[in-house]
Design an enzyme around this catalytic site. Structure first.
Site, PDB file in Angstrom:
ATOM      1  N   ASP A  86     -63.918   3.249  35.396  1.00 20.54           N
ATOM      2  CA  ASP A  86     -63.499   3.490  36.975  1.00 20.54           C
ATOM      3  C   ASP A  86     -62.700   4.788  36.871  1.00 20.54           C
ATOM      4  OD1 ASP A  86     -64.747   1.230  37.520  1.00 20.54           O
ATOM      5  OD2 ASP A  86     -63.414   0.448  38.604  1.00 20.54           O
ATOM      6  N   SER A 164     -58.144  -0.261  39.269  1.00 19.49           N
ATOM      7  CA  SER A 164     -58.258   0.844  40.029  1.00 19.49           C
ATOM      8  C   SER A 164     -57.360   1.303  41.159  1.00 19.49           C
ATOM      9  CB  SER A 164     -59.831   0.914  40.337  1.00 19.49           C
ATOM     10  OG  SER A 164     -60.711   0.984  39.209  1.00 19.49           O
ATOM     11  N   ASP A 247     -57.959  -1.794  44.469  1.00 22.74           N
ATOM     12  CA  ASP A 247     -58.572  -0.554  44.778  1.00 22.74           C
ATOM     13  C   ASP A 247     -58.004   0.292  45.932  1.00 22.74           C
ATOM     14  OD1 ASP A 247     -60.119  -1.650  42.545  1.00 22.74           O
ATOM     15  OD2 ASP A 247     -61.831  -1.640  43.695  1.00 22.74           O
ATOM     16  N   GLU A 340     -67.277  -9.162  47.800  1.00 20.19           N
ATOM     17  CA  GLU A 340     -66.832  -8.230  46.896  1.00 20.19           C
ATOM     18  C   GLU A 340     -67.508  -6.842  47.506  1.00 20.19           C
ATOM     19  OE1 GLU A 340     -66.352  -8.567  42.546  1.00 20.19           O
ATOM     20  OE2 GLU A 340     -67.749  -7.478  42.511  1.00 20.19           O
ATOM     21  N   GLU A 342     -66.246  -3.007  46.689  1.00 19.91           N
ATOM     22  CA  GLU A 342     -65.205  -2.365  45.975  1.00 19.91           C
ATOM     23  C   GLU A 342     -65.134  -0.869  46.200  1.00 19.91           C
ATOM     24  OE1 GLU A 342     -64.974  -4.824  41.866  1.00 19.91           O
ATOM     25  OE2 GLU A 342     -67.015  -3.933  42.175  1.00 19.91           O
TER      26      GLU A 342
END
Length: 473
Positions: A86, A164, A247, A340, A342
């Site tokens: 990432d 991330s 994130d 999820e 992301e």
């Protein structure tokens, strides 16, 4: 025992029995005096109806991640011995790539291919105008091991991995990093975290000179966003639940500072549980579709996963010192679809706000979507806070279905707006970590995505260099 929770479960059980018997709404109303409900909680939703259209829609090449030639793919030469996955660029407040003293900067997760727990943020940089993957230099880890203790932060001291985030080039010329503090000590506790990264520049290099103002921002309030204690109380990993709060993506609008992030809904905006399967708002389209799809879901092997699915792209407002100012409603949620969603990413382009997220078919509950399917979904609004409508009618923007063992497998797709035009650059990582002795996880070749209003399409023959951030068009 929680009597309210028990009563709610009993009501749901009665409705479940009625549905399985074919009685649907009328039988339920007669037996319990209640009906299937429709509650949006004032937020936008990724609906089951929209997602069910995707298996057919994704056959169109304008949604497909380009095929890459594996023989041309290189490891990042300055990251010898490291997998790099990432990544996110240092961005201006409008989302365009920042010019830091003549350099572009990318922060990325990297670690030892032989140690899955080795996950730290590294800083890479490249002179503006250069595009070759070999021109990326490595400034090393952003944080020293001692920084989390020196910060005098009660949450940071238990951090075991760095996950991330995003980075912004502030109006006073500073680098402000946001990322996810992950703690393996507390059942995967995740905390949105920030620090100022001090970087000095010379004609040939950038150097990290430490961090300051290093602190935790938000770890979930339970009401709007699930926190780790709720995850623990409900059985943690053994429950099948997937707790996310990570994130963080920084964005500014009308002088205000915000973070948009991956999360799960809390108890006041559509929490997980069997009762969620009877909320028409999560299904979309019509009452007849709800009846048909809910009966099918209740009898499927995906029922338990759907009950726990309450993914969200959350939002908080920050003070000028990057502390928490206000917890806000999610921009969008994926109840019953997936737990999820992301790599939250949002920016304004041509007068519209565009919201993107990555997700895996293996986490979804939608017929026709397989475990190998990888997606970038997208949504559009006239304002940052919504309401958001799906791009391309369903939300499908990108699809990839390579075997995870394929060298050219890509994930973590990220849209980078450009200073001009209708195209954005899509970055991602290539090759899953630890799979090959000679092929490390690396920057994937970038490519272009065209955005026009409510529609997007992959630009034909637009493959760029590995890790390329900008185009001069």
């Amino acid at each position: 025992m929680n009597i309210k929770k028990f009563a709610k479960q009993a009501t749901v059980l009665t409705f479940t029995t009625a549905l399985l018997a074919g009685g649907a709404t009328q039988a339920f109303a007669k037996e319990t005096n209640q009906k299937p409900y429709k509650e949006t909680y004032g937020i936008s939703h990724i609906t089951r109806h929209d997602m069910l259209q995707i298996p057919e829609q994704q056959k169109n090449e304008k949604y497909q991640v380009p095929e890459f030639d594996s023989s041309t793919i290189k490891n990042i030469s300055s990251a010898k011995g490291l997998d790099v996955w990432d990544s996110w660029p240092l961005q201006n407040a409008d989302g365009t790539v920042a010019n830091y003293h003549g350099y572009h900067i990318v922060f990325a997760l990297a670690g030892d291919p032989k140690n899955a727990d080795d996950t730290s943020i590294y800083m890479f940089y490249q002179k503006v105008g250069e595009t070759s993957i070999d021109s990326w230099k490595n400034a090393g880890r952003v944080f020293k091991d001692s920084d989390k203790f020196d910060a005098n932060d009660s949450i940071l001291k238990d951090q075991t991995q760095e996950w991330s985030g995003s980075a912004t080039f502030t109006s006073d010329g500073k680098i402000r990093l946001f990322y996810t503090d992950f703690s393996g000590k507390h059942y995967g506790k995740q905390t949105l975290t920030t620090a100022q990264v001090n970087v000095s520049a010379s004609d040939s290099s950038l150097n990290i000179n430490g961090v300051e103002d290093y602190k935790s921002i938000f770890d979930g309030d339970g009401k709007t966003y699930q926190n780790v204690q709720q995850f623990i109380d409900e059985g943690n990993y053994s429950s099948g639940d997937n707790h996310t709060l990570r994130d963080p993506h920084y964005v500014e609008d009308k002088g205000h500072k915000y973070l948009v992030f991956e999360a799960n809904t809390g108890t006041e905006d559509g929490y997980q549980g069997e009762e969620s399967l009877f909320n028409k708002a999560y299904y979309g389209k019509s009452t007849s579709f709800f009846r048909q799809e809910s009966q099918k879901l209740l009898q499927s092997d995906k029922k338990r996963t759907a009950e726990l699915a309450n993914g969200a792209l959350g939002m908080i407002e920050l003070n000028d010192d990057y502390t928490l100012k206000k917890v806000m409603k999610p921009l969008i949620a994926s109840n019953t679809v997936t737990d999820e969603i992301e790599r939250a990413n949002v920016f304004k382009m041509n007068g519209k706000w565009y919201l993107f997220t990555d997700s895996r078919g293996s986490k979804m509950t939608i017929d026709g979507i397989t475990s190998n399917d990888i997606y970038m979904l997208g949504y559009v609004s006239n304002s940052l806070t919504g309401p958001y409508k799906p791009l391309n009618k369903t939300g499908l923007v990108l699809k990839m279905d390579l075997d995870p063992n394929d060298v050219t497998f890509t994930y973590s797709h990220f849209a980078v707006p450009q200073a001009k035009g209708n195209n954005v650059v899509i970055t991602s990582y290539m090759t899953n970590r630890g799979f090959y002795a000679d092929k490390q996880s690396t920057f994937a070749p970038s490519f272009l995505l065209n955005i026009k209003g409510k529609k997007t399409s992959v630009v034909k023959d637009s493959i760029l260099e590995q890790g390329q951030l900008t185009v001069n068009k």
